[in-house]
Design a protein around this motif. Structure first.
Motif, PDB file in Angstrom:
ATOM      1  N   ARG A  52       0.816  -1.209   0.000  1.00 29.27           N
ATOM      2  CA  ARG A  52       0.000   0.000   0.000  1.00 29.27           C
ATOM      3  C   ARG A  52       0.855   1.268   0.000  1.00 29.27           C
ATOM      4  O   ARG A  52       0.381   2.341  -0.357  1.00 29.27           O
ATOM      5  CB  ARG A  52      -0.907   0.005   1.240  1.00 29.27           C
ATOM      6  N   GLY A  53       2.116   1.151   0.410  1.00 29.04           N
ATOM      7  CA  GLY A  53       2.978   2.320   0.418  1.00 29.04           C
ATOM      8  C   GLY A  53       3.226   2.886  -0.968  1.00 29.04           C
ATOM      9  O   GLY A  53       3.390   4.098  -1.129  1.00 29.04           O
ATOM     10  N   LEU A  54       3.247   2.021  -2.002  1.00 26.29           N
ATOM     11  CA  LEU A  54       3.517   2.516  -3.360  1.00 26.29           C
ATOM     12  C   LEU A  54       3.032   1.571  -4.451  1.00 26.29           C
ATOM     13  O   LEU A  54       2.192   1.934  -5.258  1.00 26.29           O
ATOM     14  CB  LEU A  54       5.016   2.777  -3.529  1.00 26.29           C
ATOM     15  N   MET A  55       3.546   0.337  -4.490  1.00 25.93           N
ATOM     16  CA  MET A  55       3.417  -0.482  -5.689  1.00 25.93           C
ATOM     17  C   MET A  55       2.007  -0.994  -5.959  1.00 25.93           C
ATOM     18  O   MET A  55       1.695  -1.355  -7.091  1.00 25.93           O
ATOM     19  CB  MET A  55       4.394  -1.661  -5.633  1.00 25.93           C
ATOM     20  N   HIS A  56       1.154  -1.065  -4.959  1.00 24.50           N
ATOM     21  CA  HIS A  56      -0.212  -1.515  -5.224  1.00 24.50           C
ATOM     22  C   HIS A  56      -0.909  -0.632  -6.252  1.00 24.50           C
ATOM     23  O   HIS A  56      -1.784  -1.098  -6.982  1.00 24.50           O
ATOM     24  CB  HIS A  56      -1.027  -1.529  -3.930  1.00 24.50           C
ATOM     25  N   PHE A  57      -0.536   0.662  -6.315  1.00 19.36           N
ATOM     26  CA  PHE A  57      -1.221   1.562  -7.248  1.00 19.36           C
ATOM     27  C   PHE A  57      -0.255   2.434  -8.046  1.00 19.36           C
ATOM     28  O   PHE A  57      -0.696   3.290  -8.798  1.00 19.36           O
ATOM     29  CB  PHE A  57      -2.212   2.461  -6.488  1.00 19.36           C
TER      30      PHE A  57
END
Length: 675
Positions: free
Chosen positions: A86-91
């Protein structure tokens, strides 16, 4: 700090960054990160101290890992945890690619030409057809699809823009964590509940097993919790198998208060009990655990009062100016002011020396150099925003607000152990609420919204809180915090180098539509540009706004027009935080901590509130009836609850991976810790 501990820490960081997207989005298991108590890191620590160290001891006692070595391993892995989930790579990749697809189909986007407002380098170098291929996948049915078949050229330009920008912000926050560490750890003696748990498992310097792992009561509690989770996991695959409820249902009681349900109380009263939060609440002061438990109840009561008068303070959207979000912003600002006040002498000395000013008070050289690195990194962040097209006053104010948000989250995690937290406000929206669209040009706003999407939508996994935990754990085992700080940047860069290719390969292989959840595929990528399209339509139909948008330079800010309800909510929360802080410092009996206003009615707060209340009640009863002796006697049980949660998440995670490899189908979704 040994070579093998550094290597193992970097390897664990790389594994987490390489496997998280697959575990979270393909296997649908407990998120490998998900919060500030990542199960992948602390589960790995548990395996190392319970399994690996005894096996190494059979070969030679000298080969066992010491507590300091394991602190290095955990610390480096924690820093990398800010990247893959969730910090970056999910979106991250969906936000940079999918606007091309939406621009080809959305009438609003076409009429406002919203995608052309952004600098081209802020999005992938692609078109609607490329975005469609990214969505559907180009690897399915192609047995020869490999890493070389991913269209990397489409990503070169945008990664060249985003990585330095986000890198400066992340490195600045790592450095700031080193700066504030001594104040928080030594001068204010914060509790660091997450570190308290991890430290209790650690072996000593000779690798001897910790006392808690020799405690039978600990093992009884941990294995009972594990058994509950395994029964519930088994029930997912066996329809006739019973499951053990892990929640409290208060709906019959709340039917007496219909306005509470209308305000969103239904979400709160059927949340499952998180035993990890119960355990952490037991180690907190009673005012802290009570405040964390009461926060959403207090907030929903306020919402219900306003609703009864026909006024809503909630709008439920990220990039919207509304009082609820500004109440969070005001609370964060108030807590930040109190942090500065309590550490004013220390921070003044450190930053004074960093700026080569005459300072009489002695300071640690490592803190001074960290302060300089922080200032350089933040200046680099501001310059990159300005070069991208953000007015320089806005770039400076945006960066200040970003620092406030990350610092306060880190403080809350360090002081309360609230491992699941989100600020629910964004720097760009704070500026918009105070200045109005009449004083902010649409291009600057669009850029700041895109940056906020990537830097703050997932700030429940930000790098600074992870770093604060890592520094305290390393220090508790006899290490010098600044030495770990130097390696943190390496772990961060390694994590990016692994996570980005791994995520892109999975998305192109299977298709983002098939692996990304709806929120990271259909919502997050369009937050910013949907909002900008609305602002452009508003400007197009308002002659006064069109005229104001044409003003350049500092004269633009003469048109500032604040949103009165939002600013009022900001001021009210600020005053309440300062007042409660003063009361808490003046009266030892004061029962409410000002952190209550920072967490308020967020989804994360609602998820953990009942668990914190349960932990508070247990501690209150035990200490009142049995005193300190009863408290000490119950500590192994509370640590066991947390360990049982970790094992209850790790074992299904491993089973899910094996199940997928054997059946080529995703296993049943099962999550232990909230994410």
């Amino acid at each position: 700090m040994t070579t093998r501990s550094v290597i193992l820490g970097l390897v664990l960081a790389a594994l987490i960054c390489g496997l998280t997207f697959f575990n979270d989005m393909v296997l649908h298991g407990t998120f490998m990160v998900g919060n500030y108590m990542p199960i992948s890191v602390f589960g790995a620590l548990f395996v190392l101290v319970v399994v690996a160290n005894p096996l190494l001891g059979l070969l030679s006692p000298a080969r066992r890992f010491s507590g300091l070595e394991l602190a290095v391993v955990v610390g480096l892995a924690l820093v990398a945890c800010s990247i893959p989930g969730r910090g970056l790579m999910h979106f991250f990749t969906t936000t940079l690619m999918l606007p091309h697809d939406r621009a080809a189909s959305s009438a609003d986007w076409k009429s406002t030409e919203v995608i052309k407002i952004l600098p081209p380098q802020m999005l992938a170098d692609a078109n609607a057809k490329d975005a469609s291929a990214f969505l559907t996948g180009i690897g399915e049915g192609n047995p020869h699809f490999g890493p070389g078949d991913v269209p990397w050229r489409q990503w070169t330009r945008t990664l060249t823009f985003w990585l330095p920008l986000l890198g400066c912000l992340s490195l600045g926050m790592i450095a700031l964590a080193v700066v504030v560490h001594r104040q928080w750890s030594h001068h204010e003696r914060l509790r660091y509940p997450i570190v308290t748990f991890a430290d209790s498992l650690m072996p000593d310097q000779q690798g001897n097993v910790s006392s808690i792992l020799r405690n039978k009561v600990f093992w009884v509690a941990a294995l009972l919790v594990l058994a509950v989770h395994l029964v519930n996991y088994w029930a997912l695959y066996s329809p006739n198998m019973f499951s053990i409820p892990m929640w409290i249902d208060w709906r019959p009681v709340t039917r007496l208060f219909p306005q509470f349900n209308q305000a969103g109380g239904w979400w709160l009263v059927i949340q499952p009990i998180c035993l990890t939060a119960v355990g952490f609440a037991f180690f907190l002061s009673l005012d802290l655990s009570l405040s964390l438990g009461l926060a959403p109840y207090f907030y929903l009561t306020v919402v219900a009062i306003f609703m009864s008068r026909g006024t809503s303070i909630e709008k439920g959207a990220f990039f919207v100016v509304y009082p609820g979000a500004f109440a969070h912003a005001g609370a964060f600002f108030g807590l930040f002011l109190m942090l500065l006040f309590s550490g004013r002498r220390y921070y003044g000395s450190v930053f004074g020396r960093a700026l080569l000013l005459p300072v009489s008070r002695e300071t640690q050289p490592s803190a001074v150099w960290a302060a300089r690195l922080f200032l350089i990194a933040i200046v680099g962040f501001v310059l990159q925003l300005w070069l991208a097209g953000v007015d320089w006053p806005l770039a400076i104010l945006y960066s200040i607000e970003a620092v406030i948000i990350y610092t306060v989250i880190s403080r809350i995690v360090a002081e309360t152990g609230t491992f699941f937290i989100h600020p629910y406000h964004f720097p760009c929206m704070v500026l918009l609420g105070f200045l109005g669209i009449s004083a902010i040009d649409v291009r600057s706003l669009a850029i700041m919204m895109m940056v906020s999407t990537l830097a703050f939508v997932g700030s429940r996994e930000a790098v600074m809180p992870f770093m604060a935990t890592a520094l305290k754990l390393f220090e508790s085992r006899g290490g010098q915090p600044h030495r770990l700080g130097r390696l943190a940047a390496v772990a961060l860069l390694l994590g990016l180098a692994v996570a980005i290719p791994a995520t892109l390969y999975i998305q192109y292989d299977k298709g983002a539509r098939n692996v990304n959840e709806e929120w990271t595929r259909e919502t997050v990528p369009f937050y910013a540009l949907n909002a900008i399209a609305g602002f452009k339509k508003q400007i197009a139909t308002t002659p006064e706004l069109r005229e104001q948008q044409g003003v350049t330079g500092l004269g633009r800010y003469l048109n500032a027009k604040a949103d009165a309800p939002a600013v009022t909510a900001f001021g009210a929360a600020l005053v309440l935080v300062l007042a409660f802080s003063a009361l808490r410092m003046r009266f030892t009996w004061w029962p409410i901590h000002p952190v209550i206003f920072a967490v308020l009615g967020t989804m994360e707060s609602k998820t953990l509130a009942n668990s914190f209340l349960l932990g508070w009640l247990i501690k209150l009863i035990v200490t009142r009836l049995f005193g300190s002796r009863g408290y000490q006697g119950l500590k192994p049980i509370m640590i066991g609850l947390i360990a049982g949660d970790l094992m209850g998440g790790i074992i299904p995670m491993i089973h899910g991976a094996i199940y997928y490899l054997v059946t080529h189908t995703s296993p049943q979704s099962f999550r232990v810790l909230p994410a």
